[in-house]
Design a protein around this motif. Structure first.
Motif, PDB file in Angstrom:
ATOM      1  N   ALA A 101     108.205  73.743  21.544  1.00  0.00           N
ATOM      2  CA  ALA A 101     109.002  73.387  22.715  1.00  0.00           C
ATOM      3  C   ALA A 101     110.444  73.832  22.518  1.00  0.00           C
ATOM      4  O   ALA A 101     110.938  73.927  21.390  1.00  0.00           O
ATOM      5  CB  ALA A 101     108.939  71.880  22.960  1.00  0.00           C
ATOM      6  N   GLY A 102     111.120  74.063  23.624  1.00  0.00           N
ATOM      7  CA  GLY A 102     112.530  74.382  23.560  1.00  0.00           C
ATOM      8  C   GLY A 102     113.359  73.138  23.295  1.00  0.00           C
ATOM      9  O   GLY A 102     112.912  72.005  23.529  1.00  0.00           O
ATOM     10  N   ALA A 103     114.583  73.341  22.832  1.00  0.00           N
ATOM     11  CA  ALA A 103     115.452  72.216  22.475  1.00  0.00           C
ATOM     12  C   ALA A 103     115.751  71.321  23.671  1.00  0.00           C
ATOM     13  O   ALA A 103     116.102  70.151  23.499  1.00  0.00           O
ATOM     14  CB  ALA A 103     116.750  72.733  21.870  1.00  0.00           C
ATOM     15  N   GLU A 104     115.589  71.837  24.886  1.00  0.00           N
ATOM     16  CA  GLU A 104     115.858  71.015  26.062  1.00  0.00           C
ATOM     17  C   GLU A 104     114.905  69.822  26.170  1.00  0.00           C
ATOM     18  O   GLU A 104     115.205  68.838  26.865  1.00  0.00           O
ATOM     19  CB  GLU A 104     115.789  71.851  27.344  1.00  0.00           C
ATOM     20  CG  GLU A 104     114.446  72.469  27.652  1.00  0.00           C
ATOM     21  CD  GLU A 104     114.235  73.824  26.974  1.00  0.00           C
ATOM     22  OE1 GLU A 104     113.239  74.485  27.313  1.00  0.00           O
ATOM     23  OE2 GLU A 104     115.064  74.209  26.116  1.00  0.00           O
ATOM     24  N   LEU A 105     113.750  69.882  25.504  1.00  0.00           N
ATOM     25  CA  LEU A 105     112.853  68.731  25.509  1.00  0.00           C
ATOM     26  C   LEU A 105     113.549  67.494  24.945  1.00  0.00           C
ATOM     27  O   LEU A 105     113.276  66.369  25.366  1.00  0.00           O
ATOM     28  CB  LEU A 105     111.587  69.041  24.691  1.00  0.00           C
ATOM     29  CG  LEU A 105     110.557  67.912  24.574  1.00  0.00           C
ATOM     30  CD1 LEU A 105     109.984  67.553  25.948  1.00  0.00           C
ATOM     31  CD2 LEU A 105     109.435  68.295  23.615  1.00  0.00           C
ATOM     32  N   LEU A 106     114.462  67.706  24.001  1.00  0.00           N
ATOM     33  CA  LEU A 106     115.155  66.576  23.374  1.00  0.00           C
ATOM     34  C   LEU A 106     116.075  65.864  24.361  1.00  0.00           C
ATOM     35  O   LEU A 106     116.415  64.695  24.144  1.00  0.00           O
ATOM     36  CB  LEU A 106     115.946  67.054  22.152  1.00  0.00           C
ATOM     37  CG  LEU A 106     115.090  67.674  21.041  1.00  0.00           C
ATOM     38  CD1 LEU A 106     115.990  68.215  19.932  1.00  0.00           C
ATOM     39  CD2 LEU A 106     114.108  66.652  20.472  1.00  0.00           C
ATOM     40  N   ASP A 107     116.479  66.536  25.433  1.00  0.00           N
ATOM     41  CA  ASP A 107     117.297  65.871  26.443  1.00  0.00           C
ATOM     42  C   ASP A 107     116.546  64.715  27.100  1.00  0.00           C
ATOM     43  O   ASP A 107     117.167  63.779  27.614  1.00  0.00           O
ATOM     44  CB  ASP A 107     117.727  66.858  27.528  1.00  0.00           C
ATOM     45  CG  ASP A 107     118.647  67.951  26.998  1.00  0.00           C
ATOM     46  OD1 ASP A 107     119.310  67.726  25.964  1.00  0.00           O
ATOM     47  OD2 ASP A 107     118.690  69.036  27.619  1.00  0.00           O
ATOM     48  N   THR A 108     115.214  64.793  27.100  1.00  0.00           N
ATOM     49  CA  THR A 108     114.440  63.763  27.786  1.00  0.00           C
ATOM     50  C   THR A 108     114.384  62.453  27.002  1.00  0.00           C
ATOM     51  O   THR A 108     113.971  61.435  27.555  1.00  0.00           O
ATOM     52  CB  THR A 108     112.999  64.242  28.072  1.00  0.00           C
ATOM     53  OG1 THR A 108     112.291  64.412  26.837  1.00  0.00           O
ATOM     54  CG2 THR A 108     112.999  65.549  28.855  1.00  0.00           C
ATOM     55  N   TYR A 109     114.806  62.457  25.738  1.00  0.00           N
ATOM     56  CA  TYR A 109     114.853  61.190  24.991  1.00  0.00           C
ATOM     57  C   TYR A 109     115.843  60.228  25.649  1.00  0.00           C
ATOM     58  O   TYR A 109     115.497  59.103  26.018  1.00  0.00           O
ATOM     59  CB  TYR A 109     115.221  61.439  23.533  1.00  0.00           C
ATOM     60  CG  TYR A 109     115.557  60.161  22.781  1.00  0.00           C
ATOM     61  CD1 TYR A 109     114.587  59.186  22.580  1.00  0.00           C
ATOM     62  CD2 TYR A 109     116.850  59.924  22.308  1.00  0.00           C
ATOM     63  CE1 TYR A 109     114.886  58.001  21.906  1.00  0.00           C
ATOM     64  CE2 TYR A 109     117.158  58.750  21.639  1.00  0.00           C
ATOM     65  CZ  TYR A 109     116.183  57.793  21.444  1.00  0.00           C
ATOM     66  OH  TYR A 109     116.482  56.616  20.785  1.00  0.00           O
ATOM     67  N   GLU A 110     117.074  60.665  25.820  1.00  0.00           N
ATOM     68  CA  GLU A 110     118.058  59.808  26.482  1.00  0.00           C
ATOM     69  C   GLU A 110     117.690  59.580  27.946  1.00  0.00           C
ATOM     70  O   GLU A 110     117.852  58.472  28.476  1.00  0.00           O
ATOM     71  CB  GLU A 110     119.453  60.433  26.386  1.00  0.00           C
ATOM     72  CG  GLU A 110     120.535  59.608  27.065  1.00  0.00           C
ATOM     73  CD  GLU A 110     121.916  60.219  26.911  1.00  0.00           C
ATOM     74  OE1 GLU A 110     122.499  60.592  27.945  1.00  0.00           O
ATOM     75  OE2 GLU A 110     122.401  60.307  25.756  1.00  0.00           O
ATOM     76  N   GLU A 111     117.183  60.624  28.603  1.00  0.00           N
ATOM     77  CA  GLU A 111     116.801  60.502  30.004  1.00  0.00           C
ATOM     78  C   GLU A 111     115.796  59.371  30.201  1.00  0.00           C
ATOM     79  O   GLU A 111     115.862  58.630  31.201  1.00  0.00           O
ATOM     80  CB  GLU A 111     116.200  61.828  30.489  1.00  0.00           C
ATOM     81  CG  GLU A 111     115.702  61.808  31.925  1.00  0.00           C
ATOM     82  CD  GLU A 111     114.901  63.044  32.286  1.00  0.00           C
ATOM     83  OE1 GLU A 111     114.415  63.101  33.428  1.00  0.00           O
ATOM     84  OE2 GLU A 111     114.759  63.954  31.436  1.00  0.00           O
ATOM     85  N   GLU A 112     114.872  59.217  29.264  1.00  0.00           N
ATOM     86  CA  GLU A 112     113.828  58.203  29.400  1.00  0.00           C
ATOM     87  C   GLU A 112     114.213  56.863  28.788  1.00  0.00           C
ATOM     88  O   GLU A 112     113.969  55.805  29.369  1.00  0.00           O
ATOM     89  CB  GLU A 112     112.528  58.723  28.770  1.00  0.00           C
ATOM     90  CG  GLU A 112     111.951  59.905  29.521  1.00  0.00           C
ATOM     91  CD  GLU A 112     110.627  60.407  28.968  1.00  0.00           C
ATOM     92  OE1 GLU A 112     109.919  61.117  29.702  1.00  0.00           O
ATOM     93  OE2 GLU A 112     110.292  60.084  27.797  1.00  0.00           O
ATOM     94  N   ARG A 113     114.823  56.876  27.613  1.00  0.00           N
ATOM     95  CA  ARG A 113     115.022  55.619  26.892  1.00  0.00           C
ATOM     96  C   ARG A 113     116.300  54.882  27.278  1.00  0.00           C
ATOM     97  O   ARG A 113     116.348  53.655  27.184  1.00  0.00           O
ATOM     98  CB  ARG A 113     115.006  55.877  25.392  1.00  0.00           C
ATOM     99  CG  ARG A 113     113.663  56.321  24.861  1.00  0.00           C
ATOM    100  CD  ARG A 113     112.546  55.354  25.197  1.00  0.00           C
ATOM    101  NE  ARG A 113     112.754  54.025  24.605  1.00  0.00           N
ATOM    102  CZ  ARG A 113     111.973  52.974  24.848  1.00  0.00           C
ATOM    103  NH1 ARG A 113     110.949  53.077  25.700  1.00  0.00           N
ATOM    104  NH2 ARG A 113     112.219  51.806  24.275  1.00  0.00           N
ATOM    105  N   LEU A 114     117.344  55.577  27.700  1.00  0.00           N
ATOM    106  CA  LEU A 114     118.565  54.854  28.061  1.00  0.00           C
ATOM    107  C   LEU A 114     118.331  53.928  29.263  1.00  0.00           C
ATOM    108  O   LEU A 114     118.754  52.762  29.224  1.00  0.00           O
ATOM    109  CB  LEU A 114     119.706  55.838  28.321  1.00  0.00           C
ATOM    110  CG  LEU A 114     121.104  55.204  28.455  1.00  0.00           C
ATOM    111  CD1 LEU A 114     122.184  56.159  27.949  1.00  0.00           C
ATOM    112  CD2 LEU A 114     121.407  54.821  29.901  1.00  0.00           C
TER     113      LEU A 114
END
Length: 576
Positions: A329-342
């Motif tokens: 996966a591209g590094a942009e997948l890591l953006d979804t951690y904050e998007e989902e958990r915050l």
């Protein structure tokens, strides 16, 4: 800088850090975990995992040990004026169901849970590095590495760093990330682990004394003969200020509120003062450094969600780091951690504050107790991510938990009786889970062996699962197996009991002999003729995609986002 290079350096070896380390280690990620404590902490904190955390621990292969070491939640015996006035079992109307095998949590000392997780991690060849305090973080100008400085002066490098180091997180402070919120100085509790003389109290009950001038709560610690969790309103000085906890102070509180002699308390350790602290980090990520657990959010203890929210942070982040580090996966997948958990953390702060208010109101009357803090929301089973960019076709992106409209779905699908955790009303349709929702479990048969299994057992392990219902799904499953075999994707065909050829297709296969899988996912009978349905289940057991079996392009497009391009063309002679 030293020469050691880790893929992921985890700072903090509590349950959040250990769950993340186990999840990454089983993927073959070069993970290290450090903790500033010189020895494994033996703290008196969380009382155990809730239902959703038990599912995560099951995926990691340790749920059996946790169940054996712990006990079921206990009925609560409430007292007033030293006399018992009411007994309540918050779980009396709850029972496991086909889609929710863990309808309630488990009581287990946090230090024992951490022992189990450390042992699991050691099985992967990874051990906690104790006595190592992080005092410096610097991200390289090219964004490729994080330089980490330890208190002993040694410098090391890691591709990513995750701060799981608690409410006073050094990682968060080094990043300069704000931790806005408030501490309620007037809402104070003293806590500790104590021993009571044998036969002093019935160990099959959680005893709770609530009086107008104070309170004492005693819950037996599983795995001990005489150990109890002690919580109480503090003693106060002549100016009304809370006094620090001491063994003698605990004895005086015991005698004052319970009618038990103070000498019945034979030992007290791990003493601490707890103040209600409600705070959340401004952001959960700064470049290649992430925050999880109490380092990212703290809240009232009501509902027991502190450790559990951290465990679920870790399970959300682990698979994303794993896929990015593997190059899928591209590094942009890591953006979804904050998007989902915050947003989930924001909702948890609201929920626990609301439950604390409800509990404080309840204990004003005789018979009120900590059961007021327990609702279906506190099981964690209804939390989903329908607003996420990883949930295609979402229609309620504005309804994030932090926006006052929680995306919480009753895990049993039926119209729920929200007065009891796990309770349900009779009747009511079972709506199909939407992308972002928790993927339901279901009992079924292994098509190859005939042995009993469950869908969550099929999902277990660090892989994405593509489920196919109906004969029309077989072709898509074959394409996926050919295009993504060996990249962390598995396929599983779900057959109805009357279908033939259950062991002849690609990948795994199960027989939905009781119809529970089809009911849970709203697909209709698994063997119906017609298009069929294909579901993509993320590695954290949340539904990623639901599509008709004739929409292969959507399935491949979703998998490309998580696992990269197909190994070769599978649709129309070229990449879809």
């Amino acid at each position: 800088m030293g020469e050691e290079l880790a893929d992921v350096l985890i700072v903090g070896a509590g349950p959040t850090g250990l769950v993340l380390a186990c999840d990454l280690a089983r993927r073959g990620t070069a993970v290290r975990i450090v903790d500033r404590s010189p020895a494994p902490p033996r703290t008196s904190r969380a009382k155990g995992p809730n239902g959703r955390s038990l599912e995560i621990l099951d995926d990691l292969g340790v749920a059996g040990e946790v169940l054996a070491a712990g006990s079921a939640p206990l009925p609560m015996l409430k007292y007033r004026g030293r006399l018992p006035v009411e007994e309540t079992d918050p779980w009396a109307d709850s029972a496991p169901s086909p889609d929710v095998p863990y309808d309630r949590g488990r009581l287990i000392a946090q230090w024992r849970l951490e022992e189990i997780l450390r042992d699991r991690l050691a099985g992967y060849g990874v051990r906690v590095e104790l006595g190592r305090e992080v005092v410096g973080l610097a991200q390289a100008a090219d964004g490729g590495l994080v330089d980490v400085t330890f208190a002993e002066g040694r410098g090391e490098r890691s591709r990513y760093v995750v701060g799981c180091d608690g409410a006073h997180s050094s990682v968060r402070k080094l990043l300069g990330i704000g931790f806005a919120g408030a501490t309620a100085e007037d809402q104070v509790m003293v806590c500790g682990d104590v021993d009571l003389a044998e036969d002093t109290l019935d160990r099959t009950r959680w005893h709770q004394w609530f009086d107008e001038d104070g309170a004492v709560m005693l819950c037996p610690i599983p795995g001990t003969r005489t150990g109890w969790w002690f919580q109480a309103g503090p003693e106060r000085d002549g100016r009304g200020r809370p006094l620090a906890p001491t063994a003698d102070g605990f004895r005086r509180l015991l005698a004052r509120h319970t009618a038990l002699p103070g000498r019945a308390l034979t030992r007290a350790e791990l003493l601490s003062t707890y103040r209600v602290n409600v705070r959340m980090a401004d952001r959960f990520r700064a470049g290649r450094v992430f925050l999880a657990g109490d380092a990212a959010h703290v809240h009232a203890v009501a509902g027991g969600l502190g450790m559990n929210t951290g465990i679920q942070d870790a399970f959300n982040l682990g698979w994303k780091l794993g896929l990015v580090l593997a190059g899928h996966a591209g590094a942009e997948l890591l953006d979804t951690y904050e998007e989902e958990r915050l947003p989930v953390a924001a909702r948890t702060l609201d929920l626990t504050s609301e439950r604390l208010r409800a509990t404080l109101e309840a204990i004003r009357r005789p018979g009120g107790g900590l059961d007021a803090a327990i609702t279906p929301d506190t099981t964690g089973l209804g939390v989903g991510y329908r607003w996420s960019s990883l949930s295609p076709g979402r229609t309620d992106t504005s309804q994030r938990p932090g926006d006052g409209s929680a995306n919480v779905r009753q895990p049993t699908h039926d119209s729920a009786d929200t007065s009891r955790p796990g309770g349900r009303a009779q009747g009511g349709a079972r709506p199909a889970p939407q992308p972002g929702d928790r993927a339901p479990d279901a009992p079924c048969l292994d098509a190859a062996t005939g042995a009993r299994t469950r869908l969550h057992r099929v999902f277990a392990g660090p892989r994405t699962t593509v489920l196919g219902f109906g004969p029309g799904s077989t072709a898509v499953l074959r394409e996926v197996a050919a295009a993504y075999g060996g990249t962390g994707v598995r396929t599983c065909r779900v057959y109805a009991s009357h279908e033939s050829g259950a062991a002849s297709g690609p990948g795994a296969a199960v027989v939905d002999d009781g119809g529970h899988a089809a009911a849970a996912y709203g697909t209709g009978p698994s063997g119906d003729t017609g298009t069929g349905t294909v579901l993509v289940v993320r590695p954290d057991h949340h539904l990623g995609l639901s599509a008709p079996a004739d929409d292969a392009r959507s399935v491949h497009a979703y998998l490309r986002r998580l696992h990269g391009p197909e190994r070769f063309s599978v649709i129309g002679g070229r990449r879809p």
